[in-house]
Write an enzyme that holds these catalytic residues in place. Structure first.
Site, PDB file in Angstrom:
ATOM      1  CB  THR A   1      -6.293  -3.799   9.576  1.00 58.86           C
ATOM      2  OG1 THR A   1      -7.112  -4.653   9.946  1.00 58.86           O
ATOM      3  CG2 THR A   1      -5.672  -3.428  10.901  1.00 58.86           C
ATOM      4  CG  ASP A   2     -11.500  -4.394   8.366  1.00 59.13           C
ATOM      5  OD1 ASP A   2     -10.736  -5.624   8.175  1.00 59.13           O
ATOM      6  OD2 ASP A   2     -12.100  -4.637   7.348  1.00 59.13           O
ATOM      7  CD  GLU A   3      -7.124  -8.298   9.520  1.00 57.83           C
ATOM      8  OE1 GLU A   3      -6.556  -9.405  10.057  1.00 57.83           O
ATOM      9  OE2 GLU A   3      -6.981  -8.226   8.406  1.00 57.83           O
TER      10      GLU A   3
ATOM     11  CG  LEU B   1       0.778   3.404   5.376  1.00 58.26           C
ATOM     12  CD1 LEU B   1       1.771   4.391   4.621  1.00 58.26           C
ATOM     13  CD2 LEU B   1      -0.096   2.850   3.575  1.00 58.26           C
TER      14      LEU B   1
ATOM     15  CB  ILE C   1      -1.365  -0.288   1.211  1.00 56.37           C
ATOM     16  CG1 ILE C   1      -2.492  -1.576   0.939  1.00 56.37           C
ATOM     17  CG2 ILE C   1      -2.037   1.207   1.310  1.00 56.37           C
ATOM     18  CD1 ILE C   1      -2.657  -1.439   2.766  1.00 56.37           C
TER      19      ILE C   1
ATOM     20  CB  SER D   1       0.616  -6.075  17.113  1.00 51.66           C
ATOM     21  OG  SER D   1       0.383  -6.525  15.558  1.00 51.66           O
ATOM     22  CE  LYS D   2      -1.751  -1.712  11.963  1.00 53.46           C
ATOM     23  NZ  LYS D   2      -0.790  -0.512  10.881  1.00 53.46           N
TER      24      LYS D   2
ATOM     25  CG  ASP E   1     -10.816 -22.382   9.399  1.00 54.29           C
ATOM     26  OD1 ASP E   1      -9.695 -21.533   8.921  1.00 54.29           O
ATOM     27  OD2 ASP E   1     -11.807 -22.111  10.310  1.00 54.29           O
TER      28      ASP E   1
ATOM     29  CE1 TYR F   1      -1.281  -6.159  10.533  1.00 56.62           C
ATOM     30  CE2 TYR F   1      -3.909  -7.228  10.328  1.00 56.62           C
ATOM     31  CZ  TYR F   1      -2.670  -6.284  10.032  1.00 56.62           C
ATOM     32  OH  TYR F   1      -2.923  -5.023   9.161  1.00 56.62           O
TER      33      TYR F   1
ATOM     34  N   PRO G   1      -6.279 -20.765  13.050  1.00 57.47           N
ATOM     35  CG  PRO G   1      -4.113 -21.061  14.414  1.00 57.47           C
ATOM     36  CD  PRO G   1      -4.801 -20.986  13.412  1.00 57.47           C
ATOM     37  N   GLY G   2      -7.809 -19.170  15.123  1.00 57.89           N
ATOM     38  CA  GLY G   2      -8.529 -17.730  15.507  1.00 57.89           C
ATOM     39  C   GLY G   2      -9.049 -17.080  14.298  1.00 57.89           C
ATOM     40  CG  HIS G   3      -9.533 -17.990   9.311  1.00 59.30           C
ATOM     41  ND1 HIS G   3      -9.712 -18.564   8.320  1.00 59.30           N
ATOM     42  CD2 HIS G   3      -9.965 -16.619   9.213  1.00 59.30           C
ATOM     43  CE1 HIS G   3      -9.673 -18.283   7.770  1.00 59.30           C
ATOM     44  NE2 HIS G   3      -9.570 -16.553   7.688  1.00 59.30           N
TER      45      HIS G   3
HETATM   46  N1  LIG Z   1      -2.669  -5.432   3.130  1.00 57.98           N
HETATM   47  C1  LIG Z   1      -4.648  -4.672   3.855  1.00 57.98           C
HETATM   48  O1  LIG Z   1      -4.770  -5.395   2.789  1.00 57.98           O
HETATM   49  C2  LIG Z   1      -3.918  -3.346   4.473  1.00 57.98           C
HETATM   50  C3  LIG Z   1      -5.661  -3.355   4.608  1.00 57.98           C
HETATM   51  C4  LIG Z   1      -5.621  -2.622   5.388  1.00 57.98           C
HETATM   52  C5  LIG Z   1      -4.453  -1.939   6.371  1.00 57.98           C
HETATM   53  N2  LIG Z   1      -3.268  -1.507   6.049  1.00 57.98           N
HETATM   54  C6  LIG Z   1      -2.231  -1.302   6.568  1.00 57.98           C
HETATM   55  O2  LIG Z   1      -1.647  -0.554   5.085  1.00 57.98           O
HETATM   56  C7  LIG Z   1      -0.320  -1.063   6.060  1.00 57.98           C
HETATM   57  C8  LIG Z   1       0.949  -1.091   5.264  1.00 57.98           C
HETATM   58  O3  LIG Z   1       0.144  -2.669   4.972  1.00 57.98           O
HETATM   59  P1  LIG Z   1       1.274  -3.745   3.327  1.00 57.98           P
HETATM   60  O4  LIG Z   1      -0.294  -4.416   3.355  1.00 57.98           O
HETATM   61  O5  LIG Z   1       1.559  -2.150   2.952  1.00 57.98           O
HETATM   62  O6  LIG Z   1       2.254  -4.104   3.710  1.00 57.98           O
HETATM   63  P2  LIG Z   1       4.041  -4.367   3.772  1.00 57.98           P
HETATM   64  O7  LIG Z   1       3.801  -5.981   4.346  1.00 57.98           O
HETATM   65  O8  LIG Z   1       3.437  -4.952   1.939  1.00 57.98           O
HETATM   66  O9  LIG Z   1       4.807  -3.798   3.513  1.00 57.98           O
HETATM   67  C9  LIG Z   1       4.513  -2.788   4.689  1.00 57.98           C
HETATM   68  C10 LIG Z   1       5.983  -2.023   4.248  1.00 57.98           C
HETATM   69  O10 LIG Z   1       6.632  -1.910   6.102  1.00 57.98           O
HETATM   70  C11 LIG Z   1       8.338  -2.278   5.782  1.00 57.98           C
HETATM   71  N3  LIG Z   1       8.713  -1.768   7.681  1.00 57.98           N
HETATM   72  C12 LIG Z   1       8.208  -3.794   8.033  1.00 57.98           C
HETATM   73  N4  LIG Z   1       8.480  -3.532   9.590  1.00 57.98           N
HETATM   74  C13 LIG Z   1       9.452  -2.036   8.997  1.00 57.98           C
HETATM   75  C14 LIG Z   1      10.091  -1.066   9.660  1.00 57.98           C
HETATM   76  N5  LIG Z   1       9.986  -2.028  11.356  1.00 57.98           N
HETATM   77  N6  LIG Z   1      10.899  -0.513  10.047  1.00 57.98           N
HETATM   78  C15 LIG Z   1      10.671   0.850   9.036  1.00 57.98           C
HETATM   79  N7  LIG Z   1       9.817  -0.131   7.463  1.00 57.98           N
HETATM   80  C16 LIG Z   1       9.097  -1.222   8.111  1.00 57.98           C
HETATM   81  C17 LIG Z   1       8.375  -3.611   5.450  1.00 57.98           C
HETATM   82  O11 LIG Z   1       9.807  -3.229   4.298  1.00 57.98           O
HETATM   83  C18 LIG Z   1       7.610  -3.090   3.796  1.00 57.98           C
HETATM   84  O12 LIG Z   1       7.966  -2.188   3.435  1.00 57.98           O
HETATM   85  C19 LIG Z   1       0.287  -1.477   6.981  1.00 57.98           C
HETATM   86  O13 LIG Z   1       0.145  -0.551   8.362  1.00 57.98           O
HETATM   87  C20 LIG Z   1      -0.832  -2.285   7.425  1.00 57.98           C
HETATM   88  O14 LIG Z   1      -1.245  -2.566   9.023  1.00 57.98           O
HETATM   89  C21 LIG Z   1      -3.445  -3.302   5.063  1.00 57.98           C
END
Ligand SMILES: NC(=O)c1ccc[n+]([C@@H]2O[C@H](COP(=O)([O-])OP(=O)(O)OC[C@H]3O[C@@H](n4cnc5c(N)ncnc54)[C@H](O)[C@@H]3O)[C@@H](O)[C@H]2O)c1
Length: 351
Positions: free
Chosen positions: A132-134, A83, A14, A160-161, A287, A157, A289-291
Site C-alpha cells: 500500500t502507499d500508506e 494479497l 482486491i 505492519s505492511k 478524528d 496497519y 488518531p494518527g490520521h
Molecule cells: N484496499 C485498498 O485500498 C488497498 C490499497 C493498496 C494495497 N492494498 C493491499 O492489498 C491487499 C488486499 O487488500 P483488500 O482490500 O483486498 O483486503 P481484504 O481485507 O478485502 O481481503 C483480505 C483477504 O485476506 C484474507 N486473509 C486475512 N488474513 C489471512 C490469513 N491469516 N491467512 C490467509 N488469508 C487471510 C481474508 O480472508 C481476505 O479474503 C492487502 O495486502 C492490502 O494491504 C489494499
C-alpha cells in the site's frame, strides 16, 4: 497447465478481482486461491469463476507454516501473488497484534514456504508482494510518493505492511529470492467490504443512515478503480523487473468531503431522490488518531516502463461501482447480515 500461481487473499476485495482476471485471461495457468476466510473473505465474490477448470480454492491460514509447506509441496507453485492481509486501519488501532501476526509473521511464513519449495532453483519463479502507499506516511499540500520515498508509517496497519515489505526485500537481498513489490493507493469498486468508506456510504445512503466523516473532511486520498489495480498487477507480474518496486495510483486526488458529496449526488439521481437529500446525512465525527492528512502517489514509472494507465476516470468508475451495489443488493445484504460467512460451508458441503 503452463504455470501454477498461488494467489493469497483471493476471497477478499482486491484478491477476488485479481483471481478473476488471471482465471479468465490465462486458461493455461492453474490458479490456487489461498485464503483463511476471515470476516473479510467472501467466496461469493468469486461465484462466476469458482467452477473454472483452472481454479481451485484452498482454505489455508498463512499463520500455519505447516499447512503452507504441505500446500506448496503438493501444488509446486511457480509464483505467489500475496494479497492476504488484515487491511482495515480502524481495526488495526483496536487490535494491532492481529496485524503483526497476519501481515508480518504470515508474510514471513509465505516467504519461507516459497524459499524452501524453490530451494535455490529460481528459474521462472516469482514472489509478488502487494502493498500500500500508506507505508510512505503523509504528505503536505504538495508532492507525491515515489518508489524511493522513505518509509514513514503512522498506523499499526501501515507499520505492519511496511515491515512485511522490508521482509520481502530482505529475502530478495539475503537469499536471492525473486521478488517484486507494488504499492497502491486506495481502491474502490465492486465486492468491497462495507466497512470501508465508499461501500459503507453507498449502503448508508441507501438506508438513509448517517454518513460519518472524520474531522474536517479535508483528508485527501488518491483513488483507483479496483479492476485497474488488478490490470496493473497483471502487467507487473508478467513484465515487471525482478527486485523492483512499482507505485500504482489513479492520478486522482479527492478530499473525503468532496468525494462524499459526489457520491450523494450520484445516488440521489439513481434513487429518485431530490438533489441534496442525501447530503443531509453527512455527520462530522471525532478524528481517527494518527490520521494521515494527504496521500498522493506518483505512478509515472509504471506508465513509462510498462505502459499501464487507469482505464476509467473516477467519475466513470464511481458510477459503475454505485450501479453495481444497487443491482447487487443480495450480496450487500448477505455481507451486512453476516450470512456470507455460511457460504463456504454451504458451497463445499455440496461437493
Ligand atoms: N484496499 C485498498 O485500498 C488497498 C490499497 C493498496 C494495497 N492494498 C493491499 O492489498 C491487499 C488486499 O487488500 P483488500 O482490500 O483486498 O483486503 P481484504 O481485507 O478485502 O481481503 C483480505 C483477504 O485476506 C484474507 N486473509 C486475512 N488474513 C489471512 C490469513 N491469516 N491467512 C490467509 N488469508 C487471510 C481474508 O480472508 C481476505 O479474503 C492487502 O495486502 C492490502 O494491504 C489494499
Amino acid at each position: 497447465m503452463s504455470k501454477t500461481i498461488i494467489i493469497t487473499g483471493g476471497a477478499g476485495f482486491i484478491g477476488s478481482h485479481v483471481v478473476r482476471l488471471f482465471v479468465s485471461n490465462y486458461p493455461d495457468y492453474r490458479i490456487i486461491n489461498l485464503d483463511a476466510l476471515t470476516y473479510a473473505g467472501n467466496l461469493a465474490n468469486l461465484r462466476d469463476v469458482e467452477s473454472a477448470p483452472n481454479y481451485r480454492f484452498s482454505k489455508t491460514n498463512i499463520l500455519d507454516a505447516e499447512a503452507l509447506a504441505t500446500l506448496f509441496n503438493e501444488t509446486k507453485p511457480d509464483a505467489v501473488i500475496h494479497l492476504a492481509a488484515e487491511s482495515h486501519v480502524d481495526r488495526s488501532i483496536l487490535s494491532p497484534l492481529d496485524f503483526v501476526y497476519t501481515n508480518v509473521v504470515g508474510t514471513v511464513n509465505l516467504l519461507n514456504a516459497a524459499k524452501t519449495q524453490w530451494a535455490g532453483n529460481y528459474e521462472g519463479k516469482l514472489f509478488y508482494h502487494v502493498s500500500t502507499d500508506e507505508v510512505y506516511g503523509a504528505l503536505g499540500e504538495t508532492g507525491f510518493f515515489t518508489e524511493t520515498t522513505r518509509y514513514d508509517p503512522h498506523s499499526p496497519y501501515s507499520a505492519s505492511k511496511a515491515a512485511s515489505d522490508h521482509f520481502v526485500r530482505a529475502y530478495g537481498d539475503t537469499y536471492d529470492l525473486p521478488i517484486i513489490l507494488s504499492n497502491c493507493s486506495n481502491n474502490y469498486g465492486p465486492y468491497h467490504f462495507p466497512e470501508k468508506l465508499i461501500p459503507l456510504f453507498i449502503n448508508n445512503i441507501i438506508n438513509r443512515k448517517p454518513l460519518p466523516v472524520y474531522g474536517d473532511g479535508l483528508y485527501t486520498r488518491d483513488w483507483l478503480f479496483v479492476k485497474d489495480h488488478a490490470r496493473a498487477i497483471d502487467v507487473i507480474f508478467h513484465r515487471g523487473k525482478k527486485s523492483d518496486t512499482y507505485n500504482i495510483g489513479g492520478f486522482n486526488e479527492w478530499t473525503n468531503i468532496a468525494l462524499v458529496k459526489l457520491m450523494c449526488s450520484l445516488m440521489d439521481e439513481r434513487l429518485g431522490r431530490s438533489e441534496g437529500e442525501s447530503e443531509k446525512l453527512i455527520t462530522y465525527v471525532k478524528d481517527r488518531p494518527g490520521h494521515d492528512r494527504r496521500y498522493a502517489i506518483d505512478a509515472s514509472k509504471l506508465n513509462r516502463e510498462l505502459g499501464w494507465s487507469p482505464s476509467v476516470t473516477f467519475e466513470e468508475g464511481l458510477a459503475q461501482t454505485i450501479d453495481w451495489y444497487l443491482s447487487n443488493g443480495d450480496w450487500l445484504k448477505q455481507v451486512t447480515s453476516g450470512d456470507y460467512m455460511n457460504y463456504y460451508d454451504q458451497q463445499y458441503a455440496k461437493r
